[in-house]
Design a protein around this motif. Sequence first.
Motif, PDB file in Angstrom:
ATOM      1  N   LEU A 110      -1.017  -3.628   3.268  1.00 33.48           N
ATOM      2  CA  LEU A 110      -0.369  -2.456   3.876  1.00 33.48           C
ATOM      3  C   LEU A 110       1.124  -2.442   3.539  1.00 33.48           C
ATOM      4  CD1 LEU A 110      -2.169  -2.824   7.301  1.00 33.48           C
ATOM      5  CD2 LEU A 110      -2.501  -0.928   5.715  1.00 33.48           C
ATOM      6  N   THR A 114       1.826   0.662   1.036  1.00 31.83           N
ATOM      7  CA  THR A 114       2.135   1.835   1.853  1.00 31.83           C
ATOM      8  C   THR A 114       3.575   1.749   2.376  1.00 31.83           C
ATOM      9  OG1 THR A 114       1.655   1.053   4.107  1.00 31.83           O
ATOM     10  CG2 THR A 114      -0.234   1.651   2.746  1.00 31.83           C
ATOM     11  N   LYS A 115       4.011   2.877   2.919  1.00 31.27           N
ATOM     12  CA  LYS A 115       5.336   2.909   3.553  1.00 31.27           C
ATOM     13  C   LYS A 115       5.188   3.147   5.053  1.00 31.27           C
ATOM     14  CE  LYS A 115       8.111   4.407  -0.373  1.00 31.27           C
ATOM     15  NZ  LYS A 115       7.140   4.270  -1.456  1.00 31.27           N
ATOM     16  N   LEU A 116       4.085   2.675   5.606  1.00 33.44           N
ATOM     17  CA  LEU A 116       3.850   2.882   7.035  1.00 33.44           C
ATOM     18  C   LEU A 116       4.880   2.113   7.858  1.00 33.44           C
ATOM     19  CD1 LEU A 116      -0.042   2.501   7.255  1.00 33.44           C
ATOM     20  CD2 LEU A 116       1.292   4.614   7.411  1.00 33.44           C
ATOM     21  N   PRO A 117       5.296   2.698   8.993  1.00 32.48           N
ATOM     22  CA  PRO A 117       6.224   1.968   9.867  1.00 32.48           C
ATOM     23  C   PRO A 117       5.529   0.755  10.502  1.00 32.48           C
ATOM     24  CG  PRO A 117       5.519   4.013  10.910  1.00 32.48           C
ATOM     25  CD  PRO A 117       4.969   4.030   9.511  1.00 32.48           C
ATOM     26  N   GLU A 119       5.049  -0.279  13.495  1.00 32.37           N
ATOM     27  CA  GLU A 119       4.113  -0.108  14.616  1.00 32.37           C
ATOM     28  C   GLU A 119       2.721   0.299  14.118  1.00 32.37           C
ATOM     29  OE1 GLU A 119       4.580   3.261  17.227  1.00 32.37           O
ATOM     30  OE2 GLU A 119       5.399   4.519  15.646  1.00 32.37           O
ATOM     31  N   MET A 120       2.663   1.090  13.030  1.00 33.71           N
ATOM     32  CA  MET A 120       1.355   1.517  12.521  1.00 33.71           C
ATOM     33  C   MET A 120       0.682   0.381  11.747  1.00 33.71           C
ATOM     34  SD  MET A 120       2.112   5.498  11.519  1.00 33.71           S
ATOM     35  CE  MET A 120       0.404   5.968  11.282  1.00 33.71           C
ATOM     36  N   ASP A 123      -0.911  -1.646  14.427  1.00 37.95           N
ATOM     37  CA  ASP A 123      -2.157  -1.015  14.906  1.00 37.95           C
ATOM     38  C   ASP A 123      -3.311  -1.334  13.966  1.00 37.95           C
ATOM     39  OD1 ASP A 123      -0.991   0.306  17.058  1.00 37.95           O
ATOM     40  OD2 ASP A 123      -0.687   2.189  15.972  1.00 37.95           O
ATOM     41  N   ILE A 124      -3.062  -1.112  12.679  1.00 36.64           N
ATOM     42  CA  ILE A 124      -4.165  -1.223  11.709  1.00 36.64           C
ATOM     43  C   ILE A 124      -4.599  -2.683  11.562  1.00 36.64           C
ATOM     44  CG2 ILE A 124      -4.798  -0.853   9.279  1.00 36.64           C
ATOM     45  CD1 ILE A 124      -2.982   1.692   9.428  1.00 36.64           C
ATOM     46  N   MET A 127      -6.691  -3.404  14.552  1.00 32.85           N
ATOM     47  CA  MET A 127      -7.990  -2.712  14.443  1.00 32.85           C
ATOM     48  C   MET A 127      -8.933  -3.478  13.508  1.00 32.85           C
ATOM     49  SD  MET A 127      -6.646   1.225  14.076  1.00 32.85           S
ATOM     50  CE  MET A 127      -8.137   1.828  13.315  1.00 32.85           C
ATOM     51  N   LYS A 128      -8.403  -3.925  12.373  1.00 31.74           N
ATOM     52  CA  LYS A 128      -9.247  -4.622  11.394  1.00 31.74           C
ATOM     53  C   LYS A 128      -9.686  -5.981  11.930  1.00 31.74           C
ATOM     54  CE  LYS A 128      -8.688  -1.157   8.775  1.00 31.74           C
ATOM     55  NZ  LYS A 128      -9.759  -0.154   8.699  1.00 31.74           N
ATOM     56  N   ALA A 160      -8.283  -3.451   4.890  1.00 32.86           N
ATOM     57  CA  ALA A 160      -7.035  -2.950   5.486  1.00 32.86           C
ATOM     58  C   ALA A 160      -6.687  -1.547   4.986  1.00 32.86           C
ATOM     59  CB  ALA A 160      -5.882  -3.910   5.199  1.00 32.86           C
ATOM     60  N   LEU A 161      -6.942  -1.287   3.711  1.00 29.02           N
ATOM     61  CA  LEU A 161      -6.572   0.018   3.142  1.00 29.02           C
ATOM     62  C   LEU A 161      -7.745   1.006   3.157  1.00 29.02           C
ATOM     63  CD1 LEU A 161      -4.446  -1.190   0.095  1.00 29.02           C
ATOM     64  CD2 LEU A 161      -3.583   0.041   2.077  1.00 29.02           C
ATOM     65  N   ASP A 162      -8.767   0.707   3.944  1.00 27.66           N
ATOM     66  CA  ASP A 162      -9.954   1.576   4.040  1.00 27.66           C
ATOM     67  C   ASP A 162     -10.552   1.890   2.670  1.00 27.66           C
ATOM     68  OD1 ASP A 162     -10.014   2.068   6.935  1.00 27.66           O
ATOM     69  OD2 ASP A 162      -8.105   3.069   6.579  1.00 27.66           O
TER      70      ASP A 162
ATOM     71  N   TYR B  22      -2.432   7.061   4.095  1.00 30.09           N
ATOM     72  CA  TYR B  22      -1.220   6.242   3.971  1.00 30.09           C
ATOM     73  C   TYR B  22      -0.026   7.028   3.458  1.00 30.09           C
ATOM     74  CZ  TYR B  22      -4.517   2.704   5.056  1.00 30.09           C
ATOM     75  OH  TYR B  22      -5.458   1.983   5.722  1.00 30.09           O
ATOM     76  N   PRO B  26       3.361   8.425   7.620  1.00 26.86           N
ATOM     77  CA  PRO B  26       4.722   8.236   8.148  1.00 26.86           C
ATOM     78  C   PRO B  26       5.384   9.538   8.615  1.00 26.86           C
ATOM     79  CG  PRO B  26       4.406   6.921   6.162  1.00 26.86           C
ATOM     80  CD  PRO B  26       3.189   7.781   6.294  1.00 26.86           C
ATOM     81  N   SER B  60      -4.347   5.196  14.062  1.00 22.19           N
ATOM     82  CA  SER B  60      -3.048   4.619  14.406  1.00 22.19           C
ATOM     83  C   SER B  60      -2.096   5.710  14.895  1.00 22.19           C
ATOM     84  CB  SER B  60      -2.467   3.902  13.185  1.00 22.19           C
ATOM     85  OG  SER B  60      -1.155   3.492  13.453  1.00 22.19           O
ATOM     86  N   ARG B  67       1.414   5.869  22.892  1.00 23.24           N
ATOM     87  CA  ARG B  67       2.570   5.043  23.308  1.00 23.24           C
ATOM     88  C   ARG B  67       3.771   5.935  23.618  1.00 23.24           C
ATOM     89  NH1 ARG B  67       0.422   1.463  19.211  1.00 23.24           N
ATOM     90  NH2 ARG B  67       1.712   2.464  17.629  1.00 23.24           N
ATOM     91  N   SER B  92     -13.711  -0.315  15.242  1.00 24.94           N
ATOM     92  CA  SER B  92     -12.473  -0.997  15.650  1.00 24.94           C
ATOM     93  C   SER B  92     -12.345  -1.137  17.164  1.00 24.94           C
ATOM     94  CB  SER B  92     -11.254  -0.206  15.141  1.00 24.94           C
ATOM     95  OG  SER B  92     -11.416   0.169  13.816  1.00 24.94           O
TER      96      SER B  92
END
Lengths: 269, 102
Positions: A110, A114-117, A119-120, A123-124, A127-128, A160-162, B22, B26, B60, B67, B92
């Motif tokens: 991830l 990815t550029k996910l923040p 907190e996300m 989460d992921i 979840m995994k 993780a990346l589905d 993905y 964001p 997510s 939150r 999940s």
Amino acid sequence: MSAGNEYAVELKGVSFKRGDRAIFNDIDIRLPRGKVTGIMGPSGCGKTTLLRLIGAELKPSQGEVWVNGQNLPQLSRSELFDMRKQMGVLFQSGALFTDLDVFENVAFPLRVHTKLPEEMIRDIVLMKLQAVGLRGAVDLMPDELSGGMKRRVALARAIALDPQILIYDEPFVGQDPIAMGVLVRLIRLLTDALGITSIVVSHDLAETASIADYLYVVGDTQVLGQGTPEELMNSDNPRIRQFMKGTPDGPVPFHFPAANYREDLLGGR
Amino acid sequence: MSRASIVEQAPGLLLLSGELDYRSGPQVREDGRRLLQASAAATCVIDCAGVLRASSVGLSLLLAFMRDAQALGKTLEVRALPEDMRQIAGVSGLLEILPLQA
């Protein structure tokens, strides 16, 4: 072929050689979308090579390798990079990063892709890990995990990346019966619930036959047989029968070709 | 290039739509946070009927909005969760956690 095709992966007339030695000679393999397909065969028959062809780590000497509607040998480097994000691989060894804890191992793809923040990502990862039953192990280091737990963390990382396609390279090797049962259940669950196309490369007959919707038996540069596990169990083909029944000698000889034993031992050199 | 979006259609009714993955995640995360903060409604509903496709990122996002709502003292509900999101939520263990409308 389009992405909506019923086959997620198709090998058409594929040949592959290492030096002068043919590993595959004009094989055709089709892997149905959203199903578990087992690729079986004796050790050294080229199963891992087949996975590397599907993952475009190797190029065939001849033939086409179609994955989700794209012919891999024709893709550019960046197209291949995108394509690989659609594939997850559970390596034979698990291949966890030993210096990273469980959280960071699962977060790794991830963070890279990815550029996910943060907190996300969290989460992921949770979840995994919940999906493989190891959320409680999130802070542990790999050397604190049993072999079966390591394999499950590696599976959490692989999903993780589905990915649309998940490749399991000898997932059952070195696993105790309970861990094997857990893995079998997870492979089935992920395939059925998430519509993942699962490719299980293995020589563990009982486990693979128990989850595969369809099986290929490869060996001697060819596809020796294909069908449902039941069809292959009842096959008349002596090579298939030898493999499925696990008899040491048959069309595939127990002994690797060798010089005359007597001469080897008693002289002639 | 906007593959996904979240907009406030009526006070407290947020429409989530497009492909939640993905790449889009964001931006939708930030847009949703702003909408929840700006909304005057004490109860907000996230309507997922316009979601075309979703990966784990979609789940997510819902958790992130939960939150936000919690921090703002608002109530949040999720409506019309599409089948692919429901499947991922099931695997999940999120079906018991998401505030799904009956």
